[in-house]
Write a protein that holds these residues in place. Structure first.
Motif, PDB file in Angstrom:
ATOM      1  N   UNK A  16     -27.793  13.301  13.927  1.00 55.83           N
ATOM      2  CA  UNK A  16     -27.513  14.650  13.412  1.00 55.83           C
ATOM      3  C   UNK A  16     -27.538  15.662  14.572  1.00 55.83           C
ATOM      4  N   UNK A  17     -28.601  15.585  15.392  1.00 55.48           N
ATOM      5  CA  UNK A  17     -28.724  16.530  16.508  1.00 55.48           C
ATOM      6  C   UNK A  17     -27.621  16.336  17.539  1.00 55.48           C
ATOM      7  N   UNK A  18     -27.295  15.068  17.813  1.00 53.40           N
ATOM      8  CA  UNK A  18     -26.226  14.810  18.789  1.00 53.40           C
ATOM      9  C   UNK A  18     -24.883  15.316  18.253  1.00 53.40           C
ATOM     10  N   UNK A  19     -24.691  15.146  16.939  1.00 51.15           N
ATOM     11  CA  UNK A  19     -23.467  15.664  16.314  1.00 51.15           C
ATOM     12  C   UNK A  19     -23.365  17.166  16.541  1.00 51.15           C
ATOM     13  N   UNK A  20     -24.481  17.861  16.315  1.00 49.66           N
ATOM     14  CA  UNK A  20     -24.500  19.315  16.515  1.00 49.66           C
ATOM     15  C   UNK A  20     -24.215  19.664  17.966  1.00 49.66           C
ATOM     16  N   UNK A  21     -24.907  18.947  18.860  1.00 46.25           N
ATOM     17  CA  UNK A  21     -24.805  19.246  20.285  1.00 46.25           C
ATOM     18  C   UNK A  21     -23.395  18.998  20.816  1.00 46.25           C
ATOM     19  N   UNK A  22     -22.793  17.870  20.397  1.00 46.84           N
ATOM     20  CA  UNK A  22     -21.470  17.519  20.917  1.00 46.84           C
ATOM     21  C   UNK A  22     -20.353  18.344  20.268  1.00 46.84           C
ATOM     22  N   UNK A  23     -20.597  18.818  19.051  1.00 42.78           N
ATOM     23  CA  UNK A  23     -19.528  19.608  18.418  1.00 42.78           C
ATOM     24  C   UNK A  23     -19.650  21.088  18.780  1.00 42.78           C
ATOM     25  N   UNK A  24     -20.824  21.486  19.303  1.00 40.78           N
ATOM     26  CA  UNK A  24     -21.079  22.903  19.630  1.00 40.78           C
ATOM     27  C   UNK A  24     -19.956  23.597  20.390  1.00 40.78           C
ATOM     28  N   UNK A  25     -19.491  23.048  21.520  1.00 42.08           N
ATOM     29  CA  UNK A  25     -18.467  23.760  22.303  1.00 42.08           C
ATOM     30  C   UNK A  25     -17.132  23.903  21.566  1.00 42.08           C
ATOM     31  N   UNK A  26     -16.897  23.064  20.537  1.00 42.74           N
ATOM     32  CA  UNK A  26     -15.609  23.131  19.823  1.00 42.74           C
ATOM     33  C   UNK A  26     -15.660  24.115  18.653  1.00 42.74           C
ATOM     34  N   UNK A  27     -16.872  24.516  18.244  1.00 45.25           N
ATOM     35  CA  UNK A  27     -16.993  25.406  17.089  1.00 45.25           C
ATOM     36  C   UNK A  27     -16.714  26.844  17.523  1.00 45.25           C
ATOM     37  N   UNK A  28     -15.899  27.503  16.713  1.00 43.46           N
ATOM     38  CA  UNK A  28     -15.536  28.881  17.061  1.00 43.46           C
ATOM     39  C   UNK A  28     -15.738  29.809  15.877  1.00 43.46           C
ATOM     40  N   UNK A  29     -15.980  31.057  16.204  1.00 45.89           N
ATOM     41  CA  UNK A  29     -16.102  32.093  15.175  1.00 45.89           C
ATOM     42  C   UNK A  29     -15.218  33.244  15.633  1.00 45.89           C
ATOM     43  N   UNK A  30     -14.252  33.611  14.826  1.00 45.21           N
ATOM     44  CA  UNK A  30     -13.284  34.649  15.189  1.00 45.21           C
ATOM     45  C   UNK A  30     -12.617  34.354  16.538  1.00 45.21           C
ATOM     46  N   UNK A  31     -12.328  33.079  16.751  1.00 51.71           N
ATOM     47  CA  UNK A  31     -11.627  32.693  17.982  1.00 51.71           C
ATOM     48  C   UNK A  31     -12.510  32.613  19.214  1.00 51.71           C
ATOM     49  N   UNK A  32     -13.817  32.851  19.042  1.00 50.29           N
ATOM     50  CA  UNK A  32     -14.744  32.802  20.183  1.00 50.29           C
ATOM     51  C   UNK A  32     -15.719  31.652  19.998  1.00 50.29           C
ATOM     52  N   UNK A  33     -16.250  31.086  21.108  1.00 51.02           N
ATOM     53  CA  UNK A  33     -17.214  29.984  20.941  1.00 51.02           C
ATOM     54  C   UNK A  33     -18.447  30.449  20.170  1.00 51.02           C
ATOM     55  N   UNK A  34     -18.971  29.536  19.359  1.00 55.70           N
ATOM     56  CA  UNK A  34     -20.165  29.873  18.580  1.00 55.70           C
ATOM     57  C   UNK A  34     -21.362  30.030  19.517  1.00 55.70           C
ATOM     58  N   UNK A  35     -21.361  29.215  20.580  1.00 56.48           N
ATOM     59  CA  UNK A  35     -22.464  29.250  21.542  1.00 56.48           C
ATOM     60  C   UNK A  35     -21.894  29.140  22.949  1.00 56.48           C
ATOM     61  N   UNK A  36     -22.157  30.148  23.761  1.00 57.95           N
ATOM     62  CA  UNK A  36     -21.716  30.110  25.157  1.00 57.95           C
ATOM     63  C   UNK A  36     -22.850  30.654  26.015  1.00 57.95           C
ATOM     64  N   UNK A  37     -23.240  29.871  27.018  1.00 54.40           N
ATOM     65  CA  UNK A  37     -24.356  30.306  27.866  1.00 54.40           C
ATOM     66  C   UNK A  37     -23.850  30.431  29.299  1.00 54.40           C
TER      67      UNK A  37
END
Ligand code: SF4
Ligand code: SF4
Length: 470
Positions: A47-68
């Protein structure tokens, strides 16, 4: 407690489990764990790896959900852009997080390490599984390690390390995508390494670091390098729930011997709990800095207990007081105090987050300039204003002089427009009637509006000529 005293004097270790008498590292070959806890841990890890690996592909209003993006000092968390100007929010968030970790560790021990830390998840659920698949269980791995180089050893080691490099490369890509965004990473793939040499070098470096962490360093990261692991000794107390051996029930330990009627403890000294431990320790020596709370020893011991018809849980989640005094878990004053401070900090953080402004404005009088006289006899001061637009849309800005009496005149153009996620700058004069100036320095208040909505008020000073008095 008698058992504990005997254990302390006779059995307690005085050396590291993964180092020999000469100080040389002993390679740990943990036996493949199996059991209920291992199954729960596997599902949770996927579950955690799924979250971690999909993180960079998830977007909100065309922007990454998480960017550091530490390089450009820009962070996007759940669709909100944070800038260096939001340092106060970050400081609060970090404080809250650290306190949360402390509180969690005080109450539940090092559960984070065994169940949610990326180091353990990748090590135990990816790299170690590949190792078991190619080289077999602990004994076969040991045999292969000790064998002379032959065809079998070369292809097995070669294949394993090849897959380790690929996994490290994949993780490095995900890691980089969190820093520069997936779009930038994809651009790098399309344009080729030569066009993005710096980023490509970073990718190569991350891959190498991950490979050495998972192929060579392994448990050393948890024991020596991770500051959280080093600090846990300060956080645990006798009421902390950790993976623990019930020495009251287990001691005196000994092999099953039907002729010996003196032995009363449930531990049959099979050492299975030691053989499965990824950090090479014996949980029967008590809570130790190397213990990740991974629960592999619980599964191993439960299996043994079932086989010898004893109740499960000789090794289990328990506190020292729970084992020695039979205390049930309860919140002590320290836990309550931490919880109160944590709730307070979290409330302040939430308040600061909710009231965070979309635009951060800085107003400064232009340095090195006093005042100017206009052709029509008025007095003006020049100001520089800077806006940080934290939103994903272009924002028009209007300025309104609240005090003192006077007018605002932009140096260039008639409108201020600040582009999305950027810093906008403008210069303007405040022009005042000479007759209205009564002091050398007068406070200035400017209201900043966007689309008719007041965003904030900024303050400065207006300097006038000394000779002007009323
Ligand atoms: S002692 Fe048990 S819980 Fe701790 S690291 Fe070893 S196997 Fe995991
Ligand atoms: S697995 Fe259980 S019975 Fe075997 S040595 Fe460890 S604590 Fe004792």
């Amino acid at each position: 407690m008698e058992g504990a005293k005997a254990l302390d004097q006779q059995q307690f270790r005085d050396k590291l489990g993964n180092v020999d008498k000469k100080g040389k590292r002993l390679w740990i070959f943990p036996k493949k764990p199996k059991g209920d806890f291992y199954n729960y841990r596997t599902w949770f890890s996927w579950f955690l790896m799924g979250l971690m690996f999909s993180g960079p592909f998830l977007k909100l209003n065309g922007k990454p959900l998480l960017l550091l993006n530490v390089l450009e000092r820009k962070f996007i968390i759940f669709g909100m852009v944070f800038w260096p100007q939001d340092l106060n929010l970050f400081a609060l968030l970090m404080l809250t997080f650290v306190l949360f970790i402390i509180l969690f560790t005080v109450v539940f021990g090092r559960v984070w390490c065994g169940w949610a830390c990326p180091q353990t998840i990748f090590m135990e659920m990816l790299f170690r599984k590949v190792e078991y698949l190619i080289e077999g269980d602990a004994n076969q791995q040991k045999k292969l390690q000790e064998a002379e180089y032959n065809f079998e050893k070369i292809w097995k080691k070669g294949l394993k390390h090849g897959i380790f490099w690929l996994l490290s490369f994949f993780i490095a890509n995900i890691f980089l995508a969190y820093i520069i965004s997936f779009d930038q990473l994809w651009l790098m793939v399309e344009d080729g390494p030569a066009a993005h040499l710096g980023k490509f070098m970073s990718l190569a470096l991350f891959t190498t670091v991950f490979y050495f962490v998972f192929a060579r360093l392994r448990e050393l990261v948890c024991i020596f390098i991770c500051p959280y692991g080093r600090l846990q000794g300060l956080m645990l107390d006798k009421n902390s729930i950790v993976v623990a051996y019930d020495f009251v029930r287990g001691e005196p330990r000994g092999k099953v011997d039907k002729t010996d009627t003196s032995r009363k403890g449930d531990c049959i000294d099979c050492k299975l709990c030691v053989n499965v431990c990824p950090t090479g320790i014996d949980i029967r020596n008590g809570t130790q800095i190397e213990c990740l709370n991974c629960t592999a020893c619980i599964d191993a011991c439960d299996e043994v207990m079932v086989k010898i018809n004893k109740p499960k849980g000789l090794v289990r989640f328990a506190s020292l007081n729970g084992i020695t005094l039979g205390n049930k878990f309860s919140f002590n004053p320290r836990n309550i105090a931490y919880s109160v401070v944590l709730t307070g900090l979290f409330s302040v953080f939430l308040f600061a987050l909710i009231t965070r402004k979309d635009i951060e404005t800085t107003l400064l009088r232009t340095p090195g300039m006093l005042y100017q006289k206009t052709d029509d006899g008025k007095i003006s001061n020049l100001y520089n204003i800077e806006f940080v637009n934290k939103t994903f849309k272009e924002l028009p800005i209007q300025l309104k002089l609240v005090e003192p009496k006077g007018d605002i005149k932009l140096v260039e153009g008639t409108d201020i427009l600040v582009e999305q996620e950027s810093v906008g700058k403008a210069s303007f004069f405040i022009v005042r009637d000479a007759n209205d100036i009564t002091k050398i320095s007068t406070p200035v208040k400017v209201d900043v509006y966007s689309n008719g909505v007041l965003i904030e008020s900024v303050k400065s000073k207006f300097n006038g000529p000394i000779f002007v008095t009323k």
